[in-house]
Structures are given as structure tokens and as C-alpha cells.
Design an enzyme around this catalytic site. Structure first.
Site, PDB file in Angstrom:
ATOM      1  N   GLU A 148       0.846  -1.202   0.000  1.00  0.00           N
ATOM      2  CA  GLU A 148       0.000   0.000   0.000  1.00  0.00           C
ATOM      3  C   GLU A 148       0.881   1.253   0.000  1.00  0.00           C
ATOM      4  O   GLU A 148       1.473   1.553  -1.011  1.00  0.00           O
ATOM      5  CB  GLU A 148      -1.013  -0.100   1.145  1.00  0.00           C
ATOM      6  CG  GLU A 148      -1.951  -1.305   0.837  1.00  0.00           C
ATOM      7  CD  GLU A 148      -3.107  -1.460   1.811  1.00  0.00           C
ATOM      8  OE1 GLU A 148      -3.533  -0.479   2.415  1.00  0.00           O
ATOM      9  OE2 GLU A 148      -3.576  -2.612   1.947  1.00  0.00           O
TER      10      GLU A 148
HETATM   11  C1  HEC Z   1      -2.237   0.113  -2.968  1.00  0.00           C
HETATM   12  C2  HEC Z   1      -3.652   0.212  -2.677  1.00  0.00           C
HETATM   13  C3  HEC Z   1      -4.118   0.856  -1.363  1.00  0.00           C
HETATM   14  C4  HEC Z   1      -3.710   2.046  -0.794  1.00  0.00           C
HETATM   15  C5  HEC Z   1      -2.612   2.989  -1.259  1.00  0.00           C
HETATM   16  C6  HEC Z   1      -4.547   2.233   0.372  1.00  0.00           C
HETATM   17  N1  HEC Z   1      -5.430   1.205   0.483  1.00  0.00           N
HETATM   18 FE1  HEC Z   1      -6.921   1.042   1.848  1.00  0.00          FE
HETATM   19  N2  HEC Z   1      -7.281  -0.850   1.235  1.00  0.00           N
HETATM   20  C7  HEC Z   1      -6.643  -1.484   0.183  1.00  0.00           C
HETATM   21  C8  HEC Z   1      -6.947  -2.905   0.209  1.00  0.00           C
HETATM   22  C9  HEC Z   1      -6.404  -3.940  -0.757  1.00  0.00           C
HETATM   23  C10 HEC Z   1      -7.805  -3.096   1.311  1.00  0.00           C
HETATM   24  C11 HEC Z   1      -8.332  -4.438   1.829  1.00  0.00           C
HETATM   25  C12 HEC Z   1      -7.176  -5.012   2.654  1.00  0.00           C
HETATM   26  C13 HEC Z   1      -7.497  -6.272   3.406  1.00  0.00           C
HETATM   27  O1  HEC Z   1      -8.643  -6.654   3.504  1.00  0.00           O
HETATM   28  O2  HEC Z   1      -6.559  -6.876   3.968  1.00  0.00           O
HETATM   29  C14 HEC Z   1      -7.994  -1.788   1.935  1.00  0.00           C
HETATM   30  C15 HEC Z   1      -8.804  -1.547   3.044  1.00  0.00           C
HETATM   31  C16 HEC Z   1      -9.030  -0.272   3.584  1.00  0.00           C
HETATM   32  C17 HEC Z   1      -9.992   0.034   4.617  1.00  0.00           C
HETATM   33  C18 HEC Z   1     -10.934  -0.953   5.302  1.00  0.00           C
HETATM   34  C19 HEC Z   1     -12.306  -0.943   4.640  1.00  0.00           C
HETATM   35  C20 HEC Z   1     -13.230  -1.939   5.268  1.00  0.00           C
HETATM   36  O3  HEC Z   1     -14.448  -1.857   5.037  1.00  0.00           O
HETATM   37  O4  HEC Z   1     -12.791  -2.841   5.989  1.00  0.00           O
HETATM   38  C21 HEC Z   1      -9.896   1.382   4.887  1.00  0.00           C
HETATM   39  C22 HEC Z   1     -10.698   2.182   5.886  1.00  0.00           C
HETATM   40  C23 HEC Z   1      -8.856   1.905   4.030  1.00  0.00           C
HETATM   41  N3  HEC Z   1      -8.369   0.883   3.245  1.00  0.00           N
HETATM   42  C24 HEC Z   1      -8.446   3.226   4.017  1.00  0.00           C
HETATM   43  C25 HEC Z   1      -7.260   3.634   3.399  1.00  0.00           C
HETATM   44  C26 HEC Z   1      -6.617   4.927   3.631  1.00  0.00           C
HETATM   45  C27 HEC Z   1      -7.173   6.044   4.503  1.00  0.00           C
HETATM   46  C28 HEC Z   1      -5.476   4.928   2.893  1.00  0.00           C
HETATM   47  C29 HEC Z   1      -4.393   5.999   2.852  1.00  0.00           C
HETATM   48  C30 HEC Z   1      -3.780   6.323   4.131  1.00  0.00           C
HETATM   49  C31 HEC Z   1      -5.418   3.661   2.173  1.00  0.00           C
HETATM   50  N4  HEC Z   1      -6.496   2.900   2.523  1.00  0.00           N
HETATM   51  C32 HEC Z   1      -4.452   3.307   1.237  1.00  0.00           C
HETATM   52  C33 HEC Z   1      -5.848  -0.876  -0.756  1.00  0.00           C
HETATM   53  C34 HEC Z   1      -5.183   0.327  -0.547  1.00  0.00           C
END
Ligand code: HEC
Ligand code: HEC
Length: 351
Positions: A148
Site C-alpha cells: 500500500e
Molecule cells: C495500494 C492500494 C491501497 C492504498 C494505497 C490504500 N489502500 Fe486502503 N485498502 C486497500 C486494500 C487492498 C484493502 C483491503 C485489505 C485487506 O482486507 O486486507 C484496503 C482496506 C481499507 C480500509 C478498510 C475498509 C473496510 O471496510 O474494511 C480502509 C478504511 C482503508 N483501506 C483506508 C485507506 C486509507 C485512509 C489509505 C491511505 C492512508 C489507504 N487505505 C491506502 C488498498 C489500498
């Protein structure tokens, strides 16, 4: 947020203790599936109330902190290589997900399909494995996840503090000694604005005449009657239980379950009963968050509904039932900044 790494094991251990309690509830729900599966369709939508499905409501936020959080959300300097922001993966114009599959970052690729940031604040557990119980924890884990943002708090804070715009705003809102907690809080305040009220289904729940068509309502009654609602329940029509993927039929019958991410919560708990157990996803805005399932392996709603029938309910759904259910699922698309998510070309975070 992808596969567990040793450095995170203690945090995950702590999260684990909090996650165990709902498993008891999950066992009860598995029982409910049998009961409801036999009861057929045609009951009143009162079932929505007993499963606590309720309209999405706007939440109180600190507006200045939310604006700051929105700036952070779209800022690529949050990542190690200044190339990735939260919005790269959570595009607010694309249902809070996509592009899918997420491109590898620094050679690391998330094992999981991207979850939407919309309405995440209403989810009881976060991520596919449900390993986090607060937005702070979930966002914190995105920072050092190599797939990420691939950075660390020291580097990120150094960059942010060097920018007078951030330095001034943070100082004004959080005081001179602002740090990681302030950055997380601003991002969480922004997350709290990412809610999508006023879907047609929510208007139906509010008894608005003509909010959904007769066919869409039939689809909802099938969703209730077949027992989908026993798992996809709560305000988010999901997001508040963990359940086995493959209660009645091995999902492997439909798809290959060979990757570590397919093992489910056993990867974090080590408990055999958690094999193939995942957080039940929210179905809010599901029509705009393809592809589906934890690995993003299914492209169409029709196909994933057929899989659900087979694996979660032990029944082969006919195509007309599937079509009606999909019509219902499409009524779950809400609005962000007043714009329906399926027409969201003009929305954005920082203003
Ligand atoms: C490279 C892609 C990527 C980036 C950059 C990223 N995310 Fe995500 N995000 C994901 C993925 C993939 C998941 C699911 C991960 C898992 O289930 O293990 C996720 C899950 C989440 C969730 C949980 C949603 C749920 O319903 O459970 C949140 C909230 C979230 N991200 C917020 C953020 C925030 C705020 C940032 C920046 C600080 C960020 N993410 C950066 C890919 C990304
Ligand atoms: C026993 C619990 C249970 C029942 C019953 C159930 N589901 Fe699911 N559903 C899940 C779980 C768990 C997942 C996540 C599976 C995965 O990817 O690992 C899921 C995933 C989904 C998805 C994909 C969502 C996404 O964002 O990827 C859809 C759509 C869905 N279910 C609809 C339905 C419908 C329609 C029914 C009834 C025909 C139903 N489900 C019945 C537990 C259930």
C-alpha cells in the site's frame, strides 16, 4: 493490510482478542440461515428491521479536520516513493475502489481485492479478515504495508512537517507537538464524511412511495426469504459478522482456493474453525465496486449471487431469481456529495 507480517503480529494479536467475541454470534447466524432458508418469500420487510438494516446517515465531523484529512487522502507524498495516495486505490469517483486489481507497489501486490472506503465507518470489523476494529488501526496498517503506502511514520511525518501548508494547519488544529495520532485523526475525520446516504433502498426503508420498483422489491424479498440477510445485515447490509465462505459447498467447486489469502482468518488466528472464514462484506454500493470476493476473482454481480446461493445457502438459484436479486442490489447505490455514486464524475476530496 495484505498478508500478515511478523512485525504486525503483536498488534494483530491484540486485535484478535477483540475479534473472538463475535464468532459466537456468527455461529448463531449459521443456525438462522437454516431457519430462514426454509421460510420462503413473501414476508413483510420487517425482517430488515430485525436484522438492523437501516438507512445510511451522515455523521457529525469536525469540518476543518475533515478537510485536512481529505488533503492527506489525495496526497501522493504519503507514500514511500511519492507515487501513491489513498485515493490511488480508493478512487471516490469509482465507488471508493479501483483500479482493480490494484497495481503492485514497489513490487508488492496486495493479496486482497480493495475494499471501498465508503461507509467503512459503519463496519464493525475492518478488512476482509476483520482483523481491525477501528479506522485508526486499519489506516495505520496501510502506511507500512509494502503493497500500500510502503512507508513508515518517521519518513511520512518528516515530509509533512517540511510542508508549511500542513505544518500550519496541523499546528492550528492539533497543537505544536502534532504527530502520527493527529495524522490518523484527520484521516479518520475525513473517513467519517465518506458516507453515502439516500440510496433508493434507503428511501424504501423510509417508506417513500415508488422508491424502488416492484421487481426490485421482489428481489429484496428473495434476499430476505433465502436468508442472504442473515449474513448481510446491519446498517451496511454486511460488514458486521465473520462467516465461513463455503458453508454448504466448497467455493473451490466454483473457483480455485489455492492462495494463502483464500484461507481466511485462520491466517491470523491459527484456529482451525477460522479456515475460510472472512468478514461478510457490506453490500452498500456493491453495483459500483466490481470485481467481487476477497480476491476480486468474480466480475459480475449475477455470477457472485449464483456462487452465494451455492456456497452459503446450498441452493442453485434460477436465473430469474438471480436477476431480481441483482436488481435489488443495484438499489443499494447511495449518494456522495449529493451525487449518486454511479454518476460520480465530479466528486473529490479536498476542497
Ligand atoms: C495500494 C492500494 C491501497 C492504498 C494505497 C490504500 N489502500 Fe486502503 N485498502 C486497500 C486494500 C487492498 C484493502 C483491503 C485489505 C485487506 O482486507 O486486507 C484496503 C482496506 C481499507 C480500509 C478498510 C475498509 C473496510 O471496510 O474494511 C480502509 C478504511 C482503508 N483501506 C483506508 C485507506 C486509507 C485512509 C489509505 C491511505 C492512508 C489507504 N487505505 C491506502 C488498498 C489500498
Ligand atoms: C452464511 C453467510 C452468507 C450468506 C447466507 C450469504 N452471504 Fe454473501 N458473502 C458472505 C461472505 C463471507 C462473503 C465474502 C466471501 C469471500 O470473498 O471470501 C460474501 C460475499 C458476497 C458478495 C460479494 C461482495 C463483494 O463486495 O465482493 C455478494 C454480492 C454477496 N455476498 C451477496 C449475497 C447474496 C445475494 C446472498 C443470498 C443469495 C448471500 N450473499 C448470502 C456471506 C454470506
Amino acid at each position: 493490510m495484505s498478508s500478515p507480517s511478523p512485525s504486525k503480529s503483536s498488534r494483530r494479536g491484540a486485535a484478535l482478542a477483540r475479534v473472538l467475541a463475535p464468532l459466537v454470534g456468527a455461529a448463531l447466524v449459521a443456525g438462522a440461515v437454516f431457519a430462514i432458508g426454509g421460510s420462503g418469500v413473501g414476508r413483510s420487510w420487517g425482517a430488515a428491521q430485525s436484522y438492523a438494516i437501516a438507512p445510511i446517515v451522515p455523521l457529525p465531523v469536525d469540518p476543518a479536520k475533515a478537510v485536512l484529512g481529505g488533503m492527506l487522502f489525495e496526497d501522493e507524498r504519503l507514500s514511500h516513493d511519492d507515487q501513491t495516495s489513498c485515493a490511488t486505490c480508493h478512487d471516490l469517483k469509482k465507488g471508493g475502489v479501483g483500479p482493480s486489481p490494484a497495481k503492485p507497489r514497489n513490487g508488492a501486490k496486495s493479496a486482497f481485492d480493495t475494499l471501498s472506503v465508503f461507509n467503512a465507518v459503519f463496519n464493525y470489523r475492518l478488512n476482509w479478515l476483520g482483523e481491525f476494529s477501528s479506522l485508526e488501526e486499519a489506516i495505520d496498517s496501510a502506511v507500512d504495508d509494502p503493497a500500500e503506502l510502503a512507508t513508515n511514520w518517521n519518513d511520512m511525518l518528516t515530509k509533512l512537517k517540511a510542508d508549511p501548508l500542513y505544518a500550519d494547519r496541523f499546528r492550528a488544529l492539533y497543537g505544536g507537538g502534532w504527530d502520527k495520532a493527529a495524522v490518523l485523526d484527520a484521516l479518520v475525520q475525513f473517513q467519517r464524511t465518506l458516507v453515502t446516504p439516500d440510496s433508493r433502498f434507503d428511501r424504501f426503508l423510509r417508506d417513500q412511495e415508488g422508491a424502488i420498483t416492484a421487481e426490485e422489491e421482489k428481489g429484496f424479498r428473495l434476499f430476505e426469504g433465502f436468508g442472504c440477510i442473515a449474513c448481510h445485515q446491519g446498517r451496511n447490509v454486511g460488514g458486521n459478522l465473520v462467516q465461513k465462505f463455503g458453508v454448504f459447498a466448497k467455493p473451490a467447486g466454483d473457483r480455485k482456493m489455492m492462495k494463502p489469502a483464500d484461507l481466511g482468518r485462520i491466517a491470523i488466528t491459527g484456529l482451525e474453525r477460522d479456515r475460510f472464514v472472512f468478514r461478510v462484506p457490506s453490500l452498500r454500493n456493491v453495483a459500483v465496486t466490481a470485481p467481487y470476493l476477497h480476491d476480486g476473482s468474480v466480475a459480475s454481480l449475477e455470477e457472485v449471487v449464483a456462487i452465494m446461493g451455492r456456497t452459503q445457502l446450498g441452493r442453485e438459484l434460477g436465473t430469474s431469481d438471480i436477476d431480481l436479486i441483482v436488481k435489488f442490489l443495484r438499489t443499494l447505490t447511495g449518494r456522495y456529495q449529493g451525487v449518486p455514486l454511479d454518476q460520480a464524475e465530479d466528486v473529490g476530496a479536498a476542497k
